[in-house]
Write a protein that holds these residues in place. Structure first.
Motif, PDB file in Angstrom:
ATOM      1  N   UNK A  48      26.291 -51.121 -49.890  1.00 55.32           N
ATOM      2  CA  UNK A  48      26.359 -52.584 -49.925  1.00 55.32           C
ATOM      3  C   UNK A  48      27.533 -53.022 -49.052  1.00 55.32           C
ATOM      4  N   UNK A  49      27.255 -53.811 -48.030  1.00 52.22           N
ATOM      5  CA  UNK A  49      28.301 -54.239 -47.098  1.00 52.22           C
ATOM      6  C   UNK A  49      29.147 -55.382 -47.650  1.00 52.22           C
ATOM      7  N   UNK A  50      28.799 -55.904 -48.796  1.00 51.47           N
ATOM      8  CA  UNK A  50      29.580 -56.976 -49.400  1.00 51.47           C
ATOM      9  C   UNK A  50      29.612 -58.246 -48.570  1.00 51.47           C
ATOM     10  N   UNK A  55      31.653 -51.075 -40.001  1.00 47.21           N
ATOM     11  CA  UNK A  55      31.529 -50.114 -38.917  1.00 47.21           C
ATOM     12  C   UNK A  55      31.842 -48.746 -39.492  1.00 47.21           C
ATOM     13  N   UNK A  56      30.936 -47.809 -39.266  1.00 43.85           N
ATOM     14  CA  UNK A  56      31.098 -46.449 -39.790  1.00 43.85           C
ATOM     15  C   UNK A  56      31.436 -45.526 -38.623  1.00 43.85           C
ATOM     16  N   UNK A  65      35.310 -59.384 -42.795  1.00 43.49           N
ATOM     17  CA  UNK A  65      34.513 -60.446 -43.384  1.00 43.49           C
ATOM     18  C   UNK A  65      35.368 -61.595 -43.892  1.00 43.49           C
ATOM     19  N   UNK A  66      34.719 -62.466 -44.632  1.00 43.78           N
ATOM     20  CA  UNK A  66      35.354 -63.649 -45.195  1.00 43.78           C
ATOM     21  C   UNK A  66      35.321 -63.569 -46.711  1.00 43.78           C
ATOM     22  N   UNK A  73      34.321 -60.041 -52.996  1.00 42.08           N
ATOM     23  CA  UNK A  73      33.348 -59.238 -52.253  1.00 42.08           C
ATOM     24  C   UNK A  73      33.473 -57.815 -52.767  1.00 42.08           C
ATOM     25  N   UNK A  74      32.332 -57.147 -52.917  1.00 44.94           N
ATOM     26  CA  UNK A  74      32.341 -55.744 -53.323  1.00 44.94           C
ATOM     27  C   UNK A  74      31.630 -54.926 -52.255  1.00 44.94           C
ATOM     28  N   UNK A  75      32.331 -53.927 -51.762  1.00 45.13           N
ATOM     29  CA  UNK A  75      31.802 -53.034 -50.734  1.00 45.13           C
ATOM     30  C   UNK A  75      31.549 -51.691 -51.399  1.00 45.13           C
TER      31      UNK A  75
END
Length: 87
Positions: A48-50, A55-56, A65-66, A73-75
């Motif tokens: 999940x990119x949140x 970038x991996x 992000x914002x 936000x959860x990544x």
């Protein structure tokens, strides 16, 4: 009490969650962070990119992000253990 688990083996994955919180009333654009997977693992999957751009770079994960006002936000990503010993 912490219960010890068997060591991870080559090919096994570990799921990680990072939560970013913004307790202010202002939106926070341009937030970024970088995580290093470690010497014996690599970033195998972005679950999940949140809501940001991920970038991996195999051994590094970078997020941009914002953060919304009064939000979070959860990544979520997974690392995989590299072949590192005989089994």
């Amino acid at each position: 009490m912490i219960i010890s688990t068997p060591p991870l083996r080559s090919g096994q994955r570990v799921r990680h969650s990072i939560q970013l919180l913004n307790p202010t009333a202002d939106t926070r654009p341009g937030v970024n962070f970088t995580v290093q997977a470690g010497e014996l693992s690599f970033v195998a999957a972005i679950v999940d990119s949140g809501g940001g751009a991920v970038t991996n770079y195999s051994s590094l994960l970078q997020w941009r992000g914002t953060l919304p006002a009064n939000g979070s936000r959860t990544i979520v990503y997974e690392t995989e253990i590299r072949p590192c010993r005989s089994e």
